[in-house]
Design an enzyme around this catalytic site. Structure first.
Site, PDB file in Angstrom:
ATOM      1  N   HIS A 225      -4.791  81.767 -32.709  1.00  0.00           N
ATOM      2  CA  HIS A 225      -4.312  81.661 -34.090  1.00  0.00           C
ATOM      3  C   HIS A 225      -2.801  81.833 -34.093  1.00  0.00           C
ATOM      4  O   HIS A 225      -2.215  82.305 -33.117  1.00  0.00           O
ATOM      5  CB  HIS A 225      -4.953  82.752 -34.967  1.00  0.00           C
ATOM      6  CG  HIS A 225      -4.530  84.141 -34.560  1.00  0.00           C
ATOM      7  ND1 HIS A 225      -5.103  84.816 -33.496  1.00  0.00           N
ATOM      8  CD2 HIS A 225      -3.558  84.965 -35.035  1.00  0.00           C
ATOM      9  CE1 HIS A 225      -4.513  85.982 -33.348  1.00  0.00           C
ATOM     10  NE2 HIS A 225      -3.555  86.104 -34.265  1.00  0.00           N
ATOM     11  N   ASP A 227       0.132  83.745 -36.644  1.00  0.00           N
ATOM     12  CA  ASP A 227       0.150  84.724 -37.728  1.00  0.00           C
ATOM     13  C   ASP A 227       0.830  84.088 -38.945  1.00  0.00           C
ATOM     14  O   ASP A 227       1.768  83.301 -38.807  1.00  0.00           O
ATOM     15  CB  ASP A 227       0.910  85.981 -37.294  1.00  0.00           C
ATOM     16  CG  ASP A 227       0.206  86.708 -36.146  1.00  0.00           C
ATOM     17  OD1 ASP A 227      -1.005  86.490 -35.947  1.00  0.00           O
ATOM     18  OD2 ASP A 227       0.883  87.481 -35.439  1.00  0.00           O
ATOM     19  N   HIS A 282      -1.482  82.234 -30.282  1.00  0.00           N
ATOM     20  CA  HIS A 282      -1.776  83.297 -29.320  1.00  0.00           C
ATOM     21  C   HIS A 282      -3.221  83.745 -29.482  1.00  0.00           C
ATOM     22  O   HIS A 282      -3.863  83.451 -30.486  1.00  0.00           O
ATOM     23  CB  HIS A 282      -0.792  84.476 -29.492  1.00  0.00           C
ATOM     24  CG  HIS A 282      -0.752  85.039 -30.875  1.00  0.00           C
ATOM     25  ND1 HIS A 282      -0.097  84.431 -31.933  1.00  0.00           N
ATOM     26  CD2 HIS A 282      -1.308  86.160 -31.399  1.00  0.00           C
ATOM     27  CE1 HIS A 282      -0.230  85.155 -33.028  1.00  0.00           C
ATOM     28  NE2 HIS A 282      -0.975  86.208 -32.729  1.00  0.00           N
ATOM     29  N   ARG A 292      -9.070  97.833 -24.538  1.00  0.00           N
ATOM     30  CA  ARG A 292      -7.676  97.503 -24.830  1.00  0.00           C
ATOM     31  C   ARG A 292      -7.439  97.792 -26.304  1.00  0.00           C
ATOM     32  O   ARG A 292      -8.298  97.530 -27.138  1.00  0.00           O
ATOM     33  CB  ARG A 292      -7.427  96.026 -24.509  1.00  0.00           C
ATOM     34  CG  ARG A 292      -6.065  95.557 -24.870  1.00  0.00           C
ATOM     35  CD  ARG A 292      -5.730  94.199 -24.229  1.00  0.00           C
ATOM     36  NE  ARG A 292      -4.400  93.834 -24.650  1.00  0.00           N
ATOM     37  CZ  ARG A 292      -4.130  93.121 -25.740  1.00  0.00           C
ATOM     38  NH1 ARG A 292      -5.104  92.655 -26.495  1.00  0.00           N
ATOM     39  NH2 ARG A 292      -2.882  92.870 -26.080  1.00  0.00           N
TER      40      ARG A 292
HETATM   41  C1  LIG Z   1      -1.069  90.056 -44.087  1.00  0.00           C
HETATM   42  C2  LIG Z   1      -2.058  89.544 -43.405  1.00  0.00           C
HETATM   43  C3  LIG Z   1      -1.918  88.675 -42.194  1.00  0.00           C
HETATM   44  C4  LIG Z   1      -3.334  88.564 -41.671  1.00  0.00           C
HETATM   45  C5  LIG Z   1      -4.099  88.569 -42.957  1.00  0.00           C
HETATM   46  C6  LIG Z   1      -3.489  89.758 -43.717  1.00  0.00           C
HETATM   47  C7  LIG Z   1      -3.949  91.077 -43.080  1.00  0.00           C
HETATM   48  C8  LIG Z   1      -4.406  90.914 -41.628  1.00  0.00           C
HETATM   49  C9  LIG Z   1      -3.681  89.835 -40.831  1.00  0.00           C
HETATM   50  C10 LIG Z   1      -4.474  89.310 -39.649  1.00  0.00           C
HETATM   51  C11 LIG Z   1      -4.400  90.177 -38.368  1.00  0.00           C
HETATM   52  C12 LIG Z   1      -5.217  89.509 -37.237  1.00  0.00           C
HETATM   53  C13 LIG Z   1      -4.971  88.001 -37.120  1.00  0.00           C
HETATM   54  C14 LIG Z   1      -4.980  87.326 -38.523  1.00  0.00           C
HETATM   55  C15 LIG Z   1      -4.901  85.812 -38.386  1.00  0.00           C
HETATM   56  C16 LIG Z   1      -6.174  87.820 -39.295  1.00  0.00           C
HETATM   57  O1  LIG Z   1      -7.270  87.311 -39.349  1.00  0.00           O
HETATM   58  O2  LIG Z   1      -5.850  89.005 -39.968  1.00  0.00           O
HETATM   59  C17 LIG Z   1      -3.887  87.939 -39.366  1.00  0.00           C
HETATM   60  C18 LIG Z   1      -3.669  87.368 -40.762  1.00  0.00           C
HETATM   61  C19 LIG Z   1      -2.628  86.256 -40.761  1.00  0.00           C
HETATM   62  O3  LIG Z   1      -1.563  86.409 -40.186  1.00  0.00           O
HETATM   63  O4  LIG Z   1      -2.946  85.211 -41.334  1.00  0.00           O
HETATM   64  O1  LIG Z   2      -4.362  92.153 -29.547  1.00  0.00           O
HETATM   65  C1  LIG Z   2      -3.505  91.298 -29.355  1.00  0.00           C
HETATM   66  O2  LIG Z   2      -2.896  91.220 -28.304  1.00  0.00           O
HETATM   67  C2  LIG Z   2      -3.223  90.263 -30.417  1.00  0.00           C
HETATM   68  C3  LIG Z   2      -3.477  90.735 -31.805  1.00  0.00           C
HETATM   69  C4  LIG Z   2      -3.086  89.722 -32.821  1.00  0.00           C
HETATM   70  O3  LIG Z   2      -2.773  88.598 -32.509  1.00  0.00           O
HETATM   71  C5  LIG Z   2      -3.082  90.079 -34.255  1.00  0.00           C
HETATM   72  O4  LIG Z   2      -3.496  91.203 -34.607  1.00  0.00           O
HETATM   73  O5  LIG Z   2      -2.628  89.221 -35.046  1.00  0.00           O
HETATM   74 FE   LIG Z   3      -1.869  87.512 -34.173  1.00  0.00          FE
END
Ligand SMILES: C=C1C[C@]23C[C@H]1CC[C@H]2[C@@]12CCC[C@@](C)(C(=O)O1)[C@H]2[C@@H]3C(=O)O
Ligand SMILES: O=C(O)CCC(=O)C(=O)O
Ligand SMILES: [Fe+2]
Length: 367
Positions: A225, A227, A282, A292
């Site tokens: 994905h 961010d 990533h 981890r």
């Molecule tokens: C402010 C954010 C950014 C979110 C949504 C919300 C809270 C959690 C973040 C994440 C964290 C993990 C990857 C991701 C892809 C996910 O599923 O939750 C992120 C997402 C995004 O960057 O789109």
């Molecule tokens: O755990 C990781 O190394 C990646 C986590 C991540 O990509 C995320 O929380 O958006």
């Molecule tokens: Fe991420």
């Protein structure tokens, strides 16, 4: 099949007690067929990868130039001398570990609501995949107090104190990194009205745990994905698992470097820089022996500010490639289109038009 109807309707039926499993359940066994094609570029044999994500010392007088180069070529880098104390990183790691080692029923008391952002649960992006990921997460947006009370009824202040301090320190670092990134594009941070030195962006914290896995080659910790942020600052413990996609080499592991933090470019900085700083795909892979833990600080603009390509970067030969969006709106696009969210806010480019300045052809379709 769920054995009871009540299991089938429980919103968090997917949360596993990972510690009790000797074998990878089918629900978590990924094959190349059920993972989306973006997950499966030609993988680089580790030995053939000679390049790795740059490690930048922020005390280096050339830091700004090094950061700019890393943003253009990798979309990610590691930073040293970032000003975050090791003891704070140790504390966030151990509080994260204690959260994930609570019994499942206790963690579920702080479960993320179906329509919510904060709380405990499987990765939000799980709904886009037919297989489940080998991880659990806890998201903090705003105050963690209510959820912390559910998790540790007698000692919630400890967790909240650490989170508050972590947010404060990360906010400072994120502002400093934004300054270097914009500076390298020839833009003063003060010229971006919401990004000045005393302005505060919005942010979320995501704690991720990837338990040791009996069959790591068939499991996915967190699927590929980008961010939806301006930038993300990631602390990873001493166990590797993070990989970034590099066009020519495939997936490249970002090894844990003691004391370093990983920075990656998110979709909003991609938009703001009009594609000069592409957001990076990533993912996290898992291993057989070690748990981890990672902590992502997801940094964005104040939620209702419209983000669009910076006017200083535009001229007749460099037209804006994206329309204005707020962070809130973009998170909605991500929830709907996932990895196509960025193209969903892309403007049409004429056939004779220009491609993205860094030649990331696969992201900019000429239509
Ligand atoms: C402010 C954010 C950014 C979110 C949504 C919300 C809270 C959690 C973040 C994440 C964290 C993990 C990857 C991701 C892809 C996910 O599923 O939750 C992120 C997402 C995004 O960057 O789109
Ligand atoms: O755990 C990781 O190394 C990646 C986590 C991540 O990509 C995320 O929380 O958006
Ligand atoms: Fe991420």
């Amino acid at each position: 099949m769920p054995s009871r109807v009540s299991d089938a309707i429980k919103p968090h039926k997917h949360v596993l007690d990972f510690t009790s499993l000797q074998e990878l359940p089918e629900s978590h066994a990924w094959s190349s067929l059920d993972s989306p094609s973006s997950n499966n570029p030609p993988t680089a044999a580790d030995s053939s990868v000679s390049e790795s994500v740059p490690v930048i010392d922020l005390d280096n007088p050339n830091a700004q130039e090094l950061v700019g180069r890393a943003c253009k070529t990798w979309g990610a880098f590691q930073v040293m001398n970032h000003g975050i104390e090791t003891s704070l990183l140790d504390r966030i790691e151990s509080t994260g570990k204690s959260l994930f080692s609570l019994p499942t029923h206790q963690k579920l008391k702080a479960a993320r609501a179906a329509d919510g952002v904060s709380g405990y649960g499987v990765a939000r992006i799980s709904s886009f995949f037919s297989k489940l990921m080998w991880s659990e997460g806890f998201t903090i947006l705003g105050s963690p107090l209510e959820h912390a009370r559910q998790l540790w009824p007698h000692d919630y202040n400890h967790f909240c104190g650490i989170i508050e301090e972590y947010e404060k320190e990360m906010q400072k670092l994120a502002g400093r990194l934004m300054g270097l990134m914009l500076g390298s594009l020839g833009i003063a941070q003060e010229d971006v009205d919401w990004a000045g030195p005393n302005k505060e962006g919005a942010a979320a914290i995501q704690l991720n745990s990837y338990p040791a896995c009996p069959d790591p080659d068939r499991a996915m910790g967190l699927a590929a994905h980008t961010d939806s942020t301006l930038l993300t600052i990631l602390y990873q413990n001493n166990t590797s698992g993070l990989q970034v996609l590099r066009d020519a080499s495939g997936w490249v592991t970002v090894p844990p470097v003691p004391g370093a933090l990983v920075v990656n470019i998110g979709d909003l900085l991609h938009i703001l820089s009009n594609g000069s700083y592409p957001s990076v795909l990533h993912r996290a892979v898992v291993n057989r022996t070690q748990q981890r833990l990672s902590v992502a600080y997801l940094y964005g603009p104040p939620s209702n500010v419209q983000i669009s390509p910076l006017s200083k970067l535009l001229d007749p030969t460099h037209p804006p490639l994206y329309r204005p969006v707020t962070w809130t709106e973009y998170l909605g696009a991500k929830a709907k289109h996932f990895n196509e969210a960025l193209s969903s806010v892309q403007l049409c480019i004429p056939r004779t038009g220009l491609v993205n300045q860094n030649n990331v052809e696969n992201r900019v379709e000429i239509i």
